[in-house]
Design an enzyme around this catalytic site. Structure first.
Site, PDB file in Angstrom:
ATOM      1  N   GLY A  46      -3.844  -9.651  -4.964  1.00 43.41           N
ATOM      2  CA  GLY A  46      -4.185  -8.264  -4.679  1.00 43.41           C
ATOM      3  C   GLY A  46      -3.556  -7.361  -5.717  1.00 43.41           C
ATOM      4  O   GLY A  46      -2.512  -7.683  -6.294  1.00 43.41           O
ATOM      5  N   GLN A  51      -0.496   0.259  -9.415  1.00 41.69           N
ATOM      6  CA  GLN A  51       0.287  -0.732 -10.151  1.00 41.69           C
ATOM      7  C   GLN A  51      -0.078  -0.789 -11.627  1.00 41.69           C
ATOM      8  O   GLN A  51       0.702  -1.306 -12.426  1.00 41.69           O
ATOM      9  CB  GLN A  51       0.119  -2.116  -9.526  1.00 41.69           C
ATOM     10  CG  GLN A  51       0.708  -2.224  -8.139  1.00 41.69           C
ATOM     11  CD  GLN A  51       0.456  -3.584  -7.548  1.00 41.69           C
ATOM     12  OE1 GLN A  51      -0.546  -3.788  -6.869  1.00 41.69           O
ATOM     13  NE2 GLN A  51       1.343  -4.528  -7.814  1.00 41.69           N
ATOM     14  N   CYS A  92       5.051  -9.663  -5.032  1.00 40.83           N
ATOM     15  CA  CYS A  92       4.321  -8.546  -5.618  1.00 40.83           C
ATOM     16  C   CYS A  92       4.327  -8.664  -7.134  1.00 40.83           C
ATOM     17  O   CYS A  92       5.357  -8.987  -7.724  1.00 40.83           O
ATOM     18  CB  CYS A  92       4.988  -7.236  -5.179  1.00 40.83           C
ATOM     19  SG  CYS A  92       4.190  -5.751  -5.787  1.00 40.83           S
ATOM     20  N   LEU A  93       3.192  -8.369  -7.746  1.00 40.96           N
ATOM     21  CA  LEU A  93       3.115  -8.405  -9.204  1.00 40.96           C
ATOM     22  C   LEU A  93       4.020  -7.347  -9.840  1.00 40.96           C
ATOM     23  O   LEU A  93       4.439  -7.497 -10.983  1.00 40.96           O
ATOM     24  CB  LEU A  93       1.667  -8.197  -9.667  1.00 40.96           C
ATOM     25  CG  LEU A  93       0.687  -9.298  -9.243  1.00 40.96           C
ATOM     26  CD1 LEU A  93      -0.729  -8.945  -9.693  1.00 40.96           C
ATOM     27  CD2 LEU A  93       1.110 -10.652  -9.778  1.00 40.96           C
ATOM     28  N   HIS A 134      -0.082  -4.211   2.443  1.00 42.77           N
ATOM     29  CA  HIS A 134       0.785  -4.224   1.257  1.00 42.77           C
ATOM     30  C   HIS A 134       0.186  -3.342   0.160  1.00 42.77           C
ATOM     31  O   HIS A 134       0.886  -2.530  -0.448  1.00 42.77           O
ATOM     32  CB  HIS A 134       0.943  -5.677   0.785  1.00 42.77           C
ATOM     33  CG  HIS A 134       1.728  -5.849  -0.466  1.00 42.77           C
ATOM     34  ND1 HIS A 134       2.997  -6.380  -0.474  1.00 42.77           N
ATOM     35  CD2 HIS A 134       1.429  -5.576  -1.764  1.00 42.77           C
ATOM     36  CE1 HIS A 134       3.443  -6.430  -1.721  1.00 42.77           C
ATOM     37  NE2 HIS A 134       2.507  -5.952  -2.524  1.00 42.77           N
ATOM     38  N   GLU A 135      -1.107  -3.506  -0.093  1.00 44.94           N
ATOM     39  CA  GLU A 135      -1.752  -2.750  -1.172  1.00 44.94           C
ATOM     40  C   GLU A 135      -1.893  -1.264  -0.828  1.00 44.94           C
ATOM     41  O   GLU A 135      -1.729  -0.405  -1.690  1.00 44.94           O
ATOM     42  CB  GLU A 135      -3.109  -3.359  -1.526  1.00 44.94           C
ATOM     43  CG  GLU A 135      -3.056  -4.802  -2.006  1.00 44.94           C
ATOM     44  CD  GLU A 135      -2.124  -5.060  -3.181  1.00 44.94           C
ATOM     45  OE1 GLU A 135      -1.850  -4.123  -3.967  1.00 44.94           O
ATOM     46  OE2 GLU A 135      -1.649  -6.206  -3.327  1.00 44.94           O
ATOM     47  N   HIS A 138       1.177   0.505  -1.669  1.00 46.25           N
ATOM     48  CA  HIS A 138       1.231   0.899  -3.091  1.00 46.25           C
ATOM     49  C   HIS A 138       0.541   2.241  -3.309  1.00 46.25           C
ATOM     50  O   HIS A 138       1.046   3.095  -4.037  1.00 46.25           O
ATOM     51  CB  HIS A 138       0.555  -0.149  -3.983  1.00 46.25           C
ATOM     52  CG  HIS A 138       1.420  -1.310  -4.322  1.00 46.25           C
ATOM     53  ND1 HIS A 138       2.590  -1.198  -5.026  1.00 46.25           N
ATOM     54  CD2 HIS A 138       1.269  -2.628  -4.053  1.00 46.25           C
ATOM     55  CE1 HIS A 138       3.132  -2.387  -5.183  1.00 46.25           C
ATOM     56  NE2 HIS A 138       2.347  -3.277  -4.594  1.00 46.25           N
TER      57      HIS A 138
END
Length: 166
Positions: A46, A51, A92-93, A134-135, A138
């Site tokens: 994701g 991000q 997470c990225l 989660h996204e 962000h």
């Protein structure tokens, strides 16, 4: 398509609240394609536009084996539909190499626009429910490390700052 640079914690741009997408255009779809390429190149499932330093309410997702299909959520909103919560080891990225359990609602309804700007609604459970929450965090300027203790968050910050200096 292009690979986009992924912002890493503690970059303050990750705290920016994303603006709603007013119209889905060819430029929006190009960003979506670039986000998919970036996410896959980084072995993620994701990615939120925040991000990659684009502060629009866009999320791309591909859960792989669990539910293999590229997913796009523009202006996503969720409604919690079950009181039950479940812990999930999140990564997470934007927080590379860190995984920690986060307690989230286990079932939500998602309302969003697809890549063509068409509205849709669906119920999400399991990994999809965790990932969309989660996204969306962000997009609201929040990271999964915010759910951790201040001490653990500080340790993660110092570790990543040290790695970024090397």
């Amino acid at each position: 398509m292009a690979l986009l640079p992924i912002l890493e914690f503690p970059d303050p741009r990750l705290r920016t609240v994303a603006a709603p997408v007013v119209a889905v255009t060819d430029q929006t779809r190009q960003l979506i394609d670039d986000m998919f390429e970036t996410m896959r190149d980084a072995s993620g499932i994701g990615l939120a536009a925040t991000q990659v330093d684009v502060h629009q309410r866009i999320v791309v997702m591909d859960l792989g084996d669990e539910q293999p299909q590229p997913r796009v959520f523009i202006n996503p909103e969720i409604e919690v539909v079950a009181d039950a919560t479940a812990p999930y080891d999140e990564g997470c990225l934007s927080v590379p190499g860190v995984f920690a359990p986060v307690e989230r609602p286990s079932s939500v309804v998602i309302r969003a626009l697809d890549r063509d700007g068409q509205p849709f609604e669906e119920r999400a459970d399991g990994l999809l429910a965790v990932c969309i929450q989660h996204e969306i965090d962000h997009l609201d300027g929040k990271l999964f490390v915010d759910y951790l203790s201040p001490l653990k968050r500080q340790r993660i910050r110092k570790k990543l700052e040290k790695q970024q200096r090397l």
